[in-house]
Structures are given as structure tokens and as C-alpha cells.
Write a protein that holds these residues in place. Structure first.
Motif, PDB file in Angstrom:
ATOM      1  N   GLN A  17       0.804  -1.223   0.000  1.00 59.50           N
ATOM      2  CA  GLN A  17       0.000   0.000   0.000  1.00 59.50           C
ATOM      3  C   GLN A  17       0.841   1.280   0.000  1.00 59.50           C
ATOM      4  OE1 GLN A  17      -2.494  -1.873   3.331  1.00 59.50           O
ATOM      5  NE2 GLN A  17      -3.959  -0.461   2.424  1.00 59.50           N
ATOM      6  N   HIS A 111       1.162  -9.069   4.504  1.00 55.66           N
ATOM      7  CA  HIS A 111       0.004  -8.164   4.588  1.00 55.66           C
ATOM      8  C   HIS A 111      -0.744  -8.231   3.256  1.00 55.66           C
ATOM      9  CE1 HIS A 111      -1.775  -4.503   6.723  1.00 55.66           C
ATOM     10  NE2 HIS A 111      -2.490  -4.655   5.638  1.00 55.66           N
ATOM     11  N   PHE A 112      -1.535  -9.256   3.120  1.00 52.06           N
ATOM     12  CA  PHE A 112      -2.420  -9.527   1.976  1.00 52.06           C
ATOM     13  C   PHE A 112      -1.735  -9.987   0.682  1.00 52.06           C
ATOM     14  CE2 PHE A 112      -5.921  -6.507   3.696  1.00 52.06           C
ATOM     15  CZ  PHE A 112      -6.395  -7.525   4.484  1.00 52.06           C
ATOM     16  N   ASN A 154      -1.416 -10.913   8.307  1.00 55.43           N
ATOM     17  CA  ASN A 154      -2.401  -9.870   8.553  1.00 55.43           C
ATOM     18  C   ASN A 154      -3.788 -10.349   8.138  1.00 55.43           C
ATOM     19  OD1 ASN A 154      -3.038  -6.911   9.081  1.00 55.43           O
ATOM     20  ND2 ASN A 154      -3.850  -7.164   7.007  1.00 55.43           N
ATOM     21  N   GLU A 155      -4.707 -10.279   9.079  1.00 55.54           N
ATOM     22  CA  GLU A 155      -6.114 -10.621   8.828  1.00 55.54           C
ATOM     23  C   GLU A 155      -6.279 -11.947   8.084  1.00 55.54           C
ATOM     24  OE1 GLU A 155      -8.160  -7.175   7.246  1.00 55.54           O
ATOM     25  OE2 GLU A 155      -7.972  -6.132   9.160  1.00 55.54           O
ATOM     26  N   LEU A 158      -9.798 -12.630   6.888  1.00 57.31           N
ATOM     27  CA  LEU A 158     -10.220 -12.012   5.632  1.00 57.31           C
ATOM     28  C   LEU A 158      -9.567 -12.741   4.447  1.00 57.31           C
ATOM     29  CD1 LEU A 158     -11.744  -9.822   4.167  1.00 57.31           C
ATOM     30  CD2 LEU A 158      -9.855  -8.259   4.602  1.00 57.31           C
ATOM     31  N   SER A 170      -9.157  -6.038   0.192  1.00 56.70           N
ATOM     32  CA  SER A 170     -10.491  -5.996   0.756  1.00 56.70           C
ATOM     33  C   SER A 170     -11.481  -5.587  -0.329  1.00 56.70           C
ATOM     34  CB  SER A 170     -10.553  -5.083   1.969  1.00 56.70           C
ATOM     35  OG  SER A 170      -9.990  -3.829   1.691  1.00 56.70           O
ATOM     36  N   GLN A 245      -7.810  -5.551  14.983  1.00 54.95           N
ATOM     37  CA  GLN A 245      -8.009  -4.554  13.929  1.00 54.95           C
ATOM     38  C   GLN A 245      -9.506  -4.338  13.796  1.00 54.95           C
ATOM     39  OE1 GLN A 245      -3.848  -5.458  11.976  1.00 54.95           O
ATOM     40  NE2 GLN A 245      -5.466  -5.825  10.520  1.00 54.95           N
ATOM     41  N   TYR A 247     -12.742  -1.432  12.904  1.00 53.25           N
ATOM     42  CA  TYR A 247     -13.144  -0.153  12.310  1.00 53.25           C
ATOM     43  C   TYR A 247     -14.619   0.145  12.518  1.00 53.25           C
ATOM     44  CZ  TYR A 247      -8.698  -0.412   9.818  1.00 53.25           C
ATOM     45  OH  TYR A 247      -7.360  -0.470   9.518  1.00 53.25           O
ATOM     46  N   TRP A 271     -18.589   2.099   5.299  1.00 58.15           N
ATOM     47  CA  TRP A 271     -18.809   1.429   6.581  1.00 58.15           C
ATOM     48  C   TRP A 271     -19.520   2.387   7.539  1.00 58.15           C
ATOM     49  CZ3 TRP A 271     -12.953  -0.198   7.227  1.00 58.15           C
ATOM     50  CH2 TRP A 271     -12.616  -1.036   6.163  1.00 58.15           C
ATOM     51  N   GLU A 298      -4.503  -2.091  14.231  1.00 64.09           N
ATOM     52  CA  GLU A 298      -5.153  -1.176  13.281  1.00 64.09           C
ATOM     53  C   GLU A 298      -6.450  -0.652  13.860  1.00 64.09           C
ATOM     54  OE1 GLU A 298      -5.875  -2.495   9.254  1.00 64.09           O
ATOM     55  OE2 GLU A 298      -3.914  -3.467   9.129  1.00 64.09           O
ATOM     56  N   TRP A 336      -4.348   3.141  11.992  1.00 67.33           N
ATOM     57  CA  TRP A 336      -4.314   2.914  10.548  1.00 67.33           C
ATOM     58  C   TRP A 336      -4.878   4.148   9.897  1.00 67.33           C
ATOM     59  CZ3 TRP A 336      -2.008  -0.680   7.610  1.00 67.33           C
ATOM     60  CH2 TRP A 336      -2.226  -0.563   6.226  1.00 67.33           C
ATOM     61  N   GLU A 343      -5.655   1.994  -1.050  1.00 65.96           N
ATOM     62  CA  GLU A 343      -6.694   1.259  -0.320  1.00 65.96           C
ATOM     63  C   GLU A 343      -7.276   0.149  -1.207  1.00 65.96           C
ATOM     64  OE1 GLU A 343      -7.447   0.876   2.720  1.00 65.96           O
ATOM     65  OE2 GLU A 343      -9.362  -0.118   2.481  1.00 65.96           O
ATOM     66  N   TRP A 344      -6.405  -0.795  -1.585  1.00 68.09           N
ATOM     67  CA  TRP A 344      -6.825  -2.016  -2.280  1.00 68.09           C
ATOM     68  C   TRP A 344      -7.806  -1.745  -3.412  1.00 68.09           C
ATOM     69  CZ3 TRP A 344      -3.111  -4.900  -0.875  1.00 68.09           C
ATOM     70  CH2 TRP A 344      -2.630  -4.833   0.425  1.00 68.09           C
ATOM     71  N   PHE A 351      -7.328   7.086   4.712  1.00 67.84           N
ATOM     72  CA  PHE A 351      -7.243   6.711   6.131  1.00 67.84           C
ATOM     73  C   PHE A 351      -6.101   7.451   6.838  1.00 67.84           C
ATOM     74  CE2 PHE A 351      -9.608   2.927   4.755  1.00 67.84           C
ATOM     75  CZ  PHE A 351     -10.336   2.562   5.882  1.00 67.84           C
TER      76      PHE A 351
END
Ligand code: BGC
Length: 382
Positions: A17, A111-112, A154-155, A158, A170, A245, A247, A271, A298, A336, A343-344, A351
Motif C-alpha cells: 500500500q 500483509h495480503f 495480517n487478517e 479475511l 479488501s 483490527q 473499524y 462502513w 489497526e 491505521w 486502499e486495495w 485513512f
């Protein structure tokens, strides 16, 4: 509201990112393919691959004491079995850059994004995924001298939900609405996490969970949450820490996750604006994995209105403090994100505590960055 001594106050980012030109990764290939599902490609991102010293200076000058970043597997191992000493040297310099500035590095290994070769050979569902992740981790360990906190994946929850679609990203929407992951993906990620933790013996290692704050009638909530979140928390009961993490929240009804209510206040990702998310996520994590230390790895908000970021984060920290007063063992809060980064799929949801001009990568700290820095220096929220 005072926070404990030696509390970590930081900001976070991830390699894909922020660094730019992650050309050997699966996501780069997807972003640049004719059928890309994304509106924008990551491209140069924030050029942090070259500008990381500036990023670290900002973190230190703001008054924060920790920085979370990720090592990019696709750079370290662009071809299976070929570990790039130059890439490892790059990440070693970032670790040393943190230490020299008095910043506690929190390093994420995945991270993804994954190397394209890994994805093309089945990704997490391919044979030997855990061994491949172990080999990569083993190659990274020597550059982690002086690093106390390491996040393996990471996550993973997800990632598991996405693994039958794409590996990573995401891609908008609320993650908690996604179909439950295949159990094979969850098992493969759990095996990879355990393998990495063995290699990381002597460090504090854990994984970071996308906490969706599932709410609703207990039975429905629990059934929905188990495959998507709670089993990942249960798998971490012996870890050195769990990364929280959070949000927003997701309400579960008879037919699964309900869409965000029409009249709800929303953020740029669509969101629900929900500052209590992180405090509730911490409580839930502490209940699922009693006694395991927690690091908020995050929390933040996508907004173009920086005053709203301060409003959100004030509420978030108040909720976090309350959860800690009730007994949750929280070691730090990493916002974060440090930068307005990729942002993906788009640069639109911002953010960052710091804006990045898309033409020349110039960084400008927003008022929220200075505000969070003051909270960190005082170790107290008024
Ligand atoms: C991810 C970040 C992402 C953030 C906001 C988390 O799911 O770890 O990479 O930018 O949420 O969507």
C-alpha cells in the motif's frame, strides 16, 4: 484517561500500500490485468520504498513511539527459493531506522499480498503453503534482530474468506458480509502461522484479526462469527499476543449480515461510523482468548474531513481505555494509517494521518496527526 507506562502509540502501513512497484506480487498482476476488478492500480503508491526515512522521521517528530510496517514476500522471494539479499537489506535498514529513532518496530510478514508464483501454484490452498511460508520466514528472521513484535499474517480471516476468489485485497464492502471461508483455507493459514511462529521463537509473535464486531441475537451472531472470526481467535490462545483490527460493526440477522442501515452515518468506505468498534473488539478478543496480551494493530477511519478523524479516534480511544479499565491487557494502539496510501483498488478512501500528494509524494501531516502525537506524548486522553 491515563494509559499504562510503556504503552505503544504508533501508526501503521503495509508494503504493497505504501512502497510502490510491487511488481512480483499477485496483486500487482491483478491490478494490471485487462479484467482488473479495481478502479486504480497501486503504481508508485507513496514511494515509501525510497522515502521510508522521511516516513520514520514523521512518526518520531509527531511524538509517536512505534511504527508498524510489513516485509514484502514478493520482493524477498520473487522466484521460489531465490531470496534477495538486497530486498532483505532494505528491510533491515528500516528496522535499524526505527531503532535509531527510538521507535518500536512492529513487523508484519504478510500483509495480503503474496508472490505471484505462490498464487499461481495454488496460493494458501496449494500444496506445501505452510512450508513455503516457513522458508520465507526463516529467510527474514536474521534481519529482525532488535525487533520484539512480529505479526505473521495480517487478517488471516479475511484472507481465508477471499482465498477462493483472489489472494488479498479488501476491495470495498464490509468484510463481515463475505461468505464463510472454506475450512481448508482456514486450516492452511493456521498451519502457516504456526510454522512461522516456530521460526520466530524468542520474539513476541501473533497474528492480527479483522474484528467485525458482529452483533445481533446471540445464537445467530455466534454461528456467523465462528468461521469468519472466532475460530481465528481460538487458534491464538497460545500466541504471545493478538493483533486487534477494528473499524466498524456488522449486525447479523436471520439471513446473515445485514447491510448498513440506510440512515447510518458512513465513512468513505461505506462502513458505519462506529467509534466504539475497537473497545468492543478488544473485549471480545479478551473473552475469546483470556490472558493473551492484545496489541491494537489497526484502527482508523476513511474520511476526507480530518476533524471527523479526530472525533472518531477520540471515541475509539475512550472505548479502548474503558475496556482496559475493565481488565483487558492492551499493550499499544497503532493507528491505521500513517499515510493516505493505496486502499486495495483505489486511492480515494483516505485513512491517513498524513496526506501524500499524488504527483510528487510530498507528505503533509494533518491536524489529526499532531493531535494523536500529543495524546501519545502525554500518554493520556483528555
Ligand atoms: C487492512 C488494511 C486496510 C484497512 C482499511 C485492513 O483490512 O489490514 O490493509 O487498508 O483495513 O480497509
Amino acid at each position: 484517561m491515563d494509559f499504562p507506562e510503556r504503552f505503544l502509540w504508533g501508526a501503521a502501513g503495509s508494503a504493497h500500500q505504501t512502497e510502490g512497484n510491487n511488481v512480483s506480487s499477485d496483486l500487482w498482476a491483478l491490478e494490471n490485468s485487462p479484467g482488473s476488478p479495481f478502479s486504480e492500480r497501486s503504481g508508485d503508491a507513496c514511494d515509501s520504498y525510497h522515502r521510508w526515512p522521511e516516513d520514520l522521521d514523521l512518526v518520531r517528530d509527531l511524538g509517536l513511539n512505534a511504527y508498524r510496517f510489513s516485509v514484502e514476500w514478493a520482493r524477498v522471494e520473487p522466484v521460489e527459493g531465490h531470496f534477495s539479499l538486497a530486498a532483505l537489506g532494505h528491510y533491515r535498514r528500516i528496522v535499524e531506522g526505527c531503532l535509531a529513532r527510538g521507535l518500536t518496530p512492529v513487523v508484519t510478514l504478510h500483509h495480503f499480498t503474496s508472490p505471484l508464483w505462490f498464487q499461481q501454484d495454488g496460493g494458501w490452498l496449494g500444496s506445501g503453503a505452510a512450508d513455503r511460508f516457513r522458508a520465507y520466514t526463516r529467510a527474514v528472521v536474521p534481519i529482525l534482530d532488535g525487533v520484539e513484535w512480529v505479526c505473521t499474517l495480517n487478517e488471516p480471516n479475511l484472507l481465508a474468506m477471499l482465498s477462493s476468489r483472489i489472494s488479498g485485497g479488501s476491495g470495498g464492502g464490509v468484510a463481515g458480509e463475505l461468505p464463510a471461508p472454506e475450512q481448508a483455507a482456514t486450516d492452511a493459514l493456521t498451519a502457516a502461522h504456526r510454522a512461522a511462529r516456530e521460526e520466530l521463537a524468542g520474539k513476541k509473535s501473533g497474528w492480527t484479526i479483522a474484528n467485525q464486531n458482529f452483533q445481533g441475537p446471540a445464537e445467530l451472531r455466534d454461528a456467523w462469527a465462528w468461521p469468519r472470526e472466532d475460530q481465528f481467535l481460538a487458534a491464538a490462545v497460545d500466541d504471545d499476543f493478538i493483533g486487534v483490527q477494528a473499524y466498524t460493526r456488522v449486525i447479523v440477522g436471520e439471513d446473515g449480515a445485514l447491510p448498513v442501515a440506510g440512515d447510518a452515518r458512513r465513512t468513505l468506505t461505506g462502513w458505519e461510523f462506529y467509534p466504539p468498534a475497537v473497545g468492543e473488539a478488544v473485549r471480545h478478543t479478551a473473552a475469546c482468548a483470556p490472558g493473551v496480551p492484545i496489541l491494537v494493530t489497526e484502527n482508523g477511519i476513511a474520511t476526507a474531513d480530518d476533524a471527523e478523524r479526530i472525533e472518531y479516534t477520540t471515541g475509539a480511544l475512550a472505548g479502548l481505555h474503558e475496556a482496559m479499565t475493565e481488565g483487558a491487557d492492551v499493550r499499544g494502539y497503532l493507528h491505521w494509517s500513517l499515510l493516505d496510501n493505496y486502499e486495495w483498488g483505489s486511492y480515494r478512501p483516505t485513512f491517513g494521518l498524513v496526506s501524500v500528494d499524488r504527483d510528487g509524494f510530498r507528505r503533509t501531516a494533518k491536524p489529526s496527526a499532531r493531535w494523536l502525537g500529543e495524546v501519545a506524548r502525554a500518554n493520556r486522553l483528555d
